[in-house]
Design a protein around this motif. Structure first.
Motif, mmCIF file in Angstrom:
data_model
loop_
_atom_site.group_PDB
_atom_site.id
_atom_site.type_symbol
_atom_site.label_atom_id
_atom_site.label_comp_id
_atom_site.label_asym_id
_atom_site.label_seq_id
_atom_site.Cartn_x
_atom_site.Cartn_y
_atom_site.Cartn_z
ATOM 1 N N VAL A 19 0.863 -1.188 0.000
ATOM 2 C CA VAL A 19 0.000 0.000 0.000
ATOM 3 C C VAL A 19 0.897 1.235 0.000
ATOM 4 N N GLY A 20 0.720 2.082 -1.032
ATOM 5 C CA GLY A 20 1.587 3.243 -1.235
ATOM 6 C C GLY A 20 2.434 2.985 -2.470
ATOM 7 N N ALA A 21 2.115 3.700 -3.548
ATOM 8 C CA ALA A 21 2.783 3.430 -4.835
ATOM 9 C C ALA A 21 3.741 4.570 -5.159
ATOM 10 N N SER A 22 4.707 4.759 -4.254
ATOM 11 C CA SER A 22 5.681 5.821 -4.494
ATOM 12 C C SER A 22 7.072 5.206 -4.392
ATOM 13 N N LEU A 23 8.026 5.959 -3.864
ATOM 14 C CA LEU A 23 9.418 5.492 -3.853
ATOM 15 C C LEU A 23 9.582 4.157 -3.111
ATOM 16 N N GLY A 45 -2.216 2.477 -4.758
ATOM 17 C CA GLY A 45 -1.790 3.858 -4.546
ATOM 18 C C GLY A 45 -2.952 4.808 -4.734
ATOM 19 N N ASP A 46 -3.100 5.787 -3.834
ATOM 20 C CA ASP A 46 -4.245 6.691 -3.971
ATOM 21 C C ASP A 46 -4.023 7.780 -5.019
ATOM 22 N N GLU A 47 -2.777 8.022 -5.397
ATOM 23 C CA GLU A 47 -2.561 9.012 -6.460
ATOM 24 C C GLU A 47 -2.778 8.332 -7.818
ATOM 25 N N ASP A 53 9.238 10.840 -8.507
ATOM 26 C CA ASP A 53 10.247 11.294 -7.568
ATOM 27 C C ASP A 53 9.836 12.652 -6.997
ATOM 28 N N ARG A 54 9.978 12.824 -5.685
ATOM 29 C CA ARG A 54 9.546 14.097 -5.095
ATOM 30 C C ARG A 54 10.638 15.168 -5.001
ATOM 31 N N PRO A 55 11.913 14.810 -4.743
ATOM 32 C CA PRO A 55 12.905 15.895 -4.590
ATOM 33 C C PRO A 55 12.910 16.931 -5.722
ATOM 34 N N PRO A 56 12.724 16.551 -6.995
ATOM 35 C CA PRO A 56 12.735 17.605 -8.023
ATOM 36 C C PRO A 56 11.548 18.569 -7.933
ATOM 37 N N LEU A 57 10.506 18.199 -7.168
ATOM 38 C CA LEU A 57 9.294 19.033 -7.155
ATOM 39 C C LEU A 57 9.543 20.399 -6.530
ATOM 40 N N SER A 58 10.518 20.479 -5.610
ATOM 41 C CA SER A 58 10.808 21.781 -4.983
ATOM 42 C C SER A 58 12.069 22.397 -5.586
ATOM 43 N N GLY A 86 -4.984 5.311 -8.027
ATOM 44 C CA GLY A 86 -6.133 6.211 -7.944
ATOM 45 C C GLY A 86 -7.194 5.718 -6.970
ATOM 46 N N VAL A 87 -6.845 4.722 -6.152
ATOM 47 C CA VAL A 87 -7.802 4.262 -5.140
ATOM 48 C C VAL A 87 -7.052 4.079 -3.813
ATOM 49 N N ALA A 88 -7.631 4.650 -2.754
ATOM 50 C CA ALA A 88 -6.962 4.605 -1.442
ATOM 51 C C ALA A 88 -7.315 3.327 -0.704
ATOM 52 N N ALA A 115 3.537 1.492 2.899
ATOM 53 C CA ALA A 115 4.499 2.534 2.492
ATOM 54 C C ALA A 115 3.709 3.778 2.092
ATOM 55 N N THR A 116 2.834 4.224 3.014
ATOM 56 C CA THR A 116 1.916 5.313 2.674
ATOM 57 C C THR A 116 2.490 6.705 2.957
ATOM 58 N N GLY A 117 3.724 6.774 3.392
ATOM 59 C CA GLY A 117 4.421 8.057 3.456
ATOM 60 C C GLY A 117 3.746 9.108 4.325
ATOM 61 N N SER A 167 12.736 26.354 2.435
ATOM 62 C CA SER A 167 13.932 27.082 2.003
ATOM 63 C C SER A 167 14.218 26.821 0.520
ATOM 64 N N GLU A 168 13.995 25.591 0.078
ATOM 65 C CA GLU A 168 14.206 25.306 -1.355
ATOM 66 C C GLU A 168 13.208 26.066 -2.221
ATOM 67 N N ILE A 169 11.981 26.165 -1.745
ATOM 68 C CA ILE A 169 10.965 26.910 -2.516
ATOM 69 C C ILE A 169 11.376 28.384 -2.603
ATOM 70 N N GLU A 257 -4.103 7.330 9.143
ATOM 71 C CA GLU A 257 -5.504 7.350 9.609
ATOM 72 C C GLU A 257 -6.279 6.133 9.135
ATOM 73 N N TRP A 258 -5.941 5.650 7.953
ATOM 74 C CA TRP A 258 -6.704 4.517 7.397
ATOM 75 C C TRP A 258 -6.509 3.245 8.228
ATOM 76 N N LEU A 259 -5.523 3.261 9.136
ATOM 77 C CA LEU A 259 -5.246 2.085 9.959
ATOM 78 C C LEU A 259 -5.942 2.159 11.327
ATOM 79 N N GLY A 294 9.806 3.441 4.612
ATOM 80 C CA GLY A 294 9.769 4.820 4.113
ATOM 81 C C GLY A 294 9.319 5.810 5.168
ATOM 82 N N ASP A 295 8.810 6.940 4.704
ATOM 83 C CA ASP A 295 8.494 8.055 5.597
ATOM 84 C C ASP A 295 7.474 7.697 6.681
ATOM 85 N N VAL A 296 6.640 6.682 6.423
ATOM 86 C CA VAL A 296 5.579 6.357 7.392
ATOM 87 C C VAL A 296 6.100 5.493 8.539
HETATM 88 C C1 LIG Z 1 9.178 18.610 -2.312
HETATM 89 C C2 LIG Z 1 10.016 17.521 -1.700
HETATM 90 C C3 LIG Z 1 11.390 17.585 -1.782
HETATM 91 C C4 LIG Z 1 12.181 16.575 -1.215
HETATM 92 N N1 LIG Z 1 13.529 16.666 -1.311
HETATM 93 C C5 LIG Z 1 14.309 15.715 -0.724
HETATM 94 C C6 LIG Z 1 15.715 15.792 -0.793
HETATM 95 O O1 LIG Z 1 16.277 16.733 -1.376
HETATM 96 N N2 LIG Z 1 16.450 14.804 -0.193
HETATM 97 C C7 LIG Z 1 15.859 13.747 0.462
HETATM 98 O O2 LIG Z 1 16.568 12.878 1.021
HETATM 99 N N3 LIG Z 1 14.504 13.650 0.531
HETATM 100 C C8 LIG Z 1 13.730 14.602 -0.040
HETATM 101 N N4 LIG Z 1 12.347 14.505 0.039
HETATM 102 C C9 LIG Z 1 11.755 13.378 0.785
HETATM 103 C C10 LIG Z 1 11.548 12.131 -0.083
HETATM 104 O O3 LIG Z 1 10.918 12.462 -1.283
HETATM 105 C C11 LIG Z 1 10.729 11.137 0.716
HETATM 106 O O4 LIG Z 1 11.552 10.686 1.769
HETATM 107 C C12 LIG Z 1 10.221 9.962 -0.111
HETATM 108 O O5 LIG Z 1 9.308 10.386 -1.076
HETATM 109 C C13 LIG Z 1 9.551 8.923 0.786
HETATM 110 O O6 LIG Z 1 8.993 7.915 0.008
HETATM 111 P P1 LIG Z 1 7.776 7.030 0.544
HETATM 112 O O7 LIG Z 1 7.479 6.062 -0.562
HETATM 113 O O8 LIG Z 1 8.062 6.517 1.892
HETATM 114 O O9 LIG Z 1 6.561 8.041 0.759
HETATM 115 P P2 LIG Z 1 5.803 8.998 -0.243
HETATM 116 O O10 LIG Z 1 6.714 9.425 -1.342
HETATM 117 O O11 LIG Z 1 5.140 10.031 0.599
HETATM 118 O O12 LIG Z 1 4.688 8.063 -0.895
HETATM 119 C C14 LIG Z 1 3.606 7.539 -0.199
HETATM 120 C C15 LIG Z 1 2.510 7.251 -1.213
HETATM 121 O O13 LIG Z 1 1.426 6.556 -0.566
HETATM 122 C C16 LIG Z 1 0.215 7.170 -0.949
HETATM 123 N N5 LIG Z 1 -0.824 6.892 0.056
HETATM 124 C C17 LIG Z 1 -1.019 7.524 1.241
HETATM 125 N N6 LIG Z 1 -2.080 6.997 1.889
HETATM 126 C C18 LIG Z 1 -2.559 6.014 1.095
HETATM 127 C C19 LIG Z 1 -3.633 5.107 1.213
HETATM 128 N N7 LIG Z 1 -4.425 5.078 2.296
HETATM 129 N N8 LIG Z 1 -3.861 4.234 0.205
HETATM 130 C C20 LIG Z 1 -3.061 4.224 -0.887
HETATM 131 N N9 LIG Z 1 -2.024 5.067 -1.065
HETATM 132 C C21 LIG Z 1 -1.770 5.939 -0.066
HETATM 133 C C22 LIG Z 1 0.584 8.635 -1.054
HETATM 134 O O14 LIG Z 1 -0.389 9.385 -1.765
HETATM 135 C C23 LIG Z 1 1.908 8.524 -1.793
HETATM 136 O O15 LIG Z 1 1.717 8.396 -3.167
HETATM 137 C C24 LIG Z 1 11.551 15.489 -0.542
HETATM 138 C C25 LIG Z 1 10.142 15.439 -0.456
HETATM 139 C C26 LIG Z 1 9.390 16.441 -1.031
HETATM 140 C C27 LIG Z 1 7.870 16.381 -0.923
#
Ligand SMILES: Cc1cc2nc3c(=O)[nH]c(=O)nc-3n(C[C@H](O)[C@H](O)[C@H](O)COP(=O)(O)OP(=O)(O)OC[C@H]3O[C@@H](n4cnc5c(N)ncnc54)[C@H](O)[C@@H]3O)c2cc1C
Length: 463
Positions: A19-23, A45-47, A53-58, A86-88, A115-117, A167-169, A257-259, A294-296
């Motif tokens: 659960v969580g379709a990101s990094l 993944g809900d997106e 990749d998120r780091p390039p976003l800022s 597209g479904v949470a 891995a819902t971040g 600060s990056e923004i 929260e979903w947990l 990951g972040d969660v």
């Molecule tokens: C703007 C920005 C700049 C960054 N720059 C840096 C940097 O320079 N250096 C660095 O080390 N790190 C940086 N980071 C942090 C890094 O991007 C994160 O550590 C990384 O994205 C974590 O990955 P993750 O897969 O754990 O979580 P996330 O990338 O947050 O992905 C979690 C995914 O789960 C989805 N999700 C959440 N809840 C549900 C649910 N109930 N059901 C289904 N899906 C769900 C979310 O929508 C999301 O798509 C940056 C982050 C951002 C936002």
């Protein structure tokens, strides 16, 4: 799927749900197939987007060098999986071993990786947060919307919160020639992550970069015009900033929260896991079929007094994803702990910032190379006689050396002399972190497991 032959069966025909379709989710899915998992794999993944990749976003996206839709994460291998984008996930039934989806479906699992971040913390006043021109930055859609507004050439951008993202923004906006005000409750930018000594350098960088930096103040209200567009912000010092774009950069909230009610040890601080990424239930007993990465996730780290660390670091998400994937397919004796030294990077105001370890745990800092004045330096952080972190400003090639000091629990201050150690840089000074119980902009490392305010952990130097 336990007992004799159970692991082989899992590897052959088991069901793994991510659960969580990101990094972390993508890298775990790849690692599962790398490890030989041949059963069914579902990634939820809900997106609506493919993992990006998120780091390039800022950074690149706000500078107009890349479009928000073009930061897809490179695929390290082909992954045979069912992607439910597209479904949470809306609920977890641990007893039945299934994940409930917002569209009413249920997906059964033998092993689950969460891995819902995190998500951006919104502006707390809902009506003000709804004003046109008020943004947060976490997703590619957020970044696309903000980049479009910056393209339109606003009169002034107000960034609330001067952590790394804020600060990056601010840096990207200044590079585009836009007038920028930054409001930060703490004494300096980056102070929660790197302390006041380094924060003072970050403040100088911002001011020299043309930012109207206001520290020690809070934004108390956002005001809109008759058409619902933001027009001004009121500050706690009585001043007002006229602005037509506000970026709220107040840190992140864990997506747990979903947990709620599932019985898993999940809450606002994240999902508590063992060092092998296995999640705890609410009784503090480790589950054997549910993992987090990951972040969660928040895991105890042997190098940092077994404190639970919640890290918002790209490299941590990748490392934990691989470890969780390996461990969920392994017998107990073959499981591996997550021992990576945390590391983070940022680029702002023309300076490359890197850190290793957990600087925010430190009480002291010593500038071992370069100088604060030149903004090219390495600062080493110490806590109770041990090196526990380091930061470099445009001096990144030295960090592996300091990482080794952290890994080998080297004494602080480090005993070696460096070629360019300057007078005044010879002695450790107070690293000047704000009281951790006072919220600033949300550091990218959160220490938990006890109140970080009382700093109770004791390190035993090995030397
Ligand atoms: C703007 C920005 C700049 C960054 N720059 C840096 C940097 O320079 N250096 C660095 O080390 N790190 C940086 N980071 C942090 C890094 O991007 C994160 O550590 C990384 O994205 C974590 O990955 P993750 O897969 O754990 O979580 P996330 O990338 O947050 O992905 C979690 C995914 O789960 C989805 N999700 C959440 N809840 C549900 C649910 N109930 N059901 C289904 N899906 C769900 C979310 O929508 C999301 O798509 C940056 C982050 C951002 C936002």
């Amino acid at each position: 799927m336990r007992g004799d032959g159970a692991l082989e069966r899992l590897g052959r025909e088991g069901r793994i749900v991510v659960v969580g379709a990101s990094l972390a989710g993508l890298r775990a899915a790849e690692a599962l197939r790398d490890e030989g998992f041949a059963g069914s794999l579902t990634v939820i993944g809900d997106e609506p987007h493919e993992p990006y990749d998120r780091p390039p976003l800022s950074k690149q996206v706000l500078l107009g060098r890349a479009s928000a839709g073009r930061t897809a994460l490179p695929r390290l291998r082909a992954v045979d999986a069912t992607w439910r984008l597209g479904v949470a996930a809306s609920g977890l039934d641990m007893a039945a071993g299934l994940v409930r989806l917002a569209d009413g479906d249920e997906v059964p699992y033998d092993r689950l990786l969460i891995a819902t971040g995190v998500r951006a913390r919104p502006w707390p006043q809902e009506a003000e947060a709804e004003l046109d021109g008020v943004f947060v930055l976490r997703t590619s859609d957020d970044s696309a919307a903000l980049a479009r507004r910056l393209d339109a050439g606003p009169e002034r951008v107000l960034v609330i919160g001067a952590g790394f993202t804020g600060s990056e923004i601010a840096s990207a906006c200044r590079e585009r020639g836009l007038p920028v005000t930054v409001a930060e409750r703490g004494a300096a930018p980056l102070v929660g992550a790197l302390g006041g000594v380094v924060g003072a350098v970050a403040a100088d960088m911002q001011r020299e970069g043309g930012v109207d930096l206001r520290c020690g103040v809070m934004v108390t209200a956002l005001e809109g015009d008759a058409s619902g567009r933001v027009r001004a912000a009121r500050l706690s010092d009585g001043s007002t900033v006229e602005t037509d774009v506000v970026v709220v950069s107040l840190g992140a909230t864990r997506n747990t929260e979903w947990l709620a009610g599932s019985g898993l040890g999940a809450g606002p601080r994240g999902i508590a896991c063992d060092a092998g990424c296995r999640a705890f239930d609410i009784r503090g007993i480790v589950t054997d079929d549910i993992y987090a990465a990951g972040d969660v996730a928040r895991c105890p780290h042997p190098l940092f007094g077994y404190q639970f660390l919640a890290l918002e670091h790209w490299g941590n998400a990748v490392a934990q994803a691989r470890i969780a994937a390996h461990n969920m397919l392994s017998e107990s004796a073959e499981r591996v702990p997550h021992m990576e030294v945390p590391s983070f990077w940022s680029a702002q105001f023309g300076v490359n910032i890197k850190s290793v370890g957990v600087p925010s745990m430190a009480t002291e800092i010593l500038i071992t190379q370069g100088s604060l004045e030149s903004r090219r330096f390495v600062g080493v952080y110490g806590y109770q006689g041990r090196v526990i972190g380091a930061v470099s400003f445009d001096h990144g090639r030295w960090l592996p050396f300091y990482q080794e000091l952290i890994e080998t629990t080297a004494p602080f201050p480090p005993p070696f002399a460096t070629v360019d150690r300057r007078p005044g840089g010879q002695r450790p000074v107070d690293a000047d972190f704000p009281d951790p119980s006072v919220p600033t902009h949300g550091p990218t490392v959160t220490l938990s497991g006890y109140s970080p305010a009382d700093r109770r952990t004791t390190f035993t130097p090995a030397h």
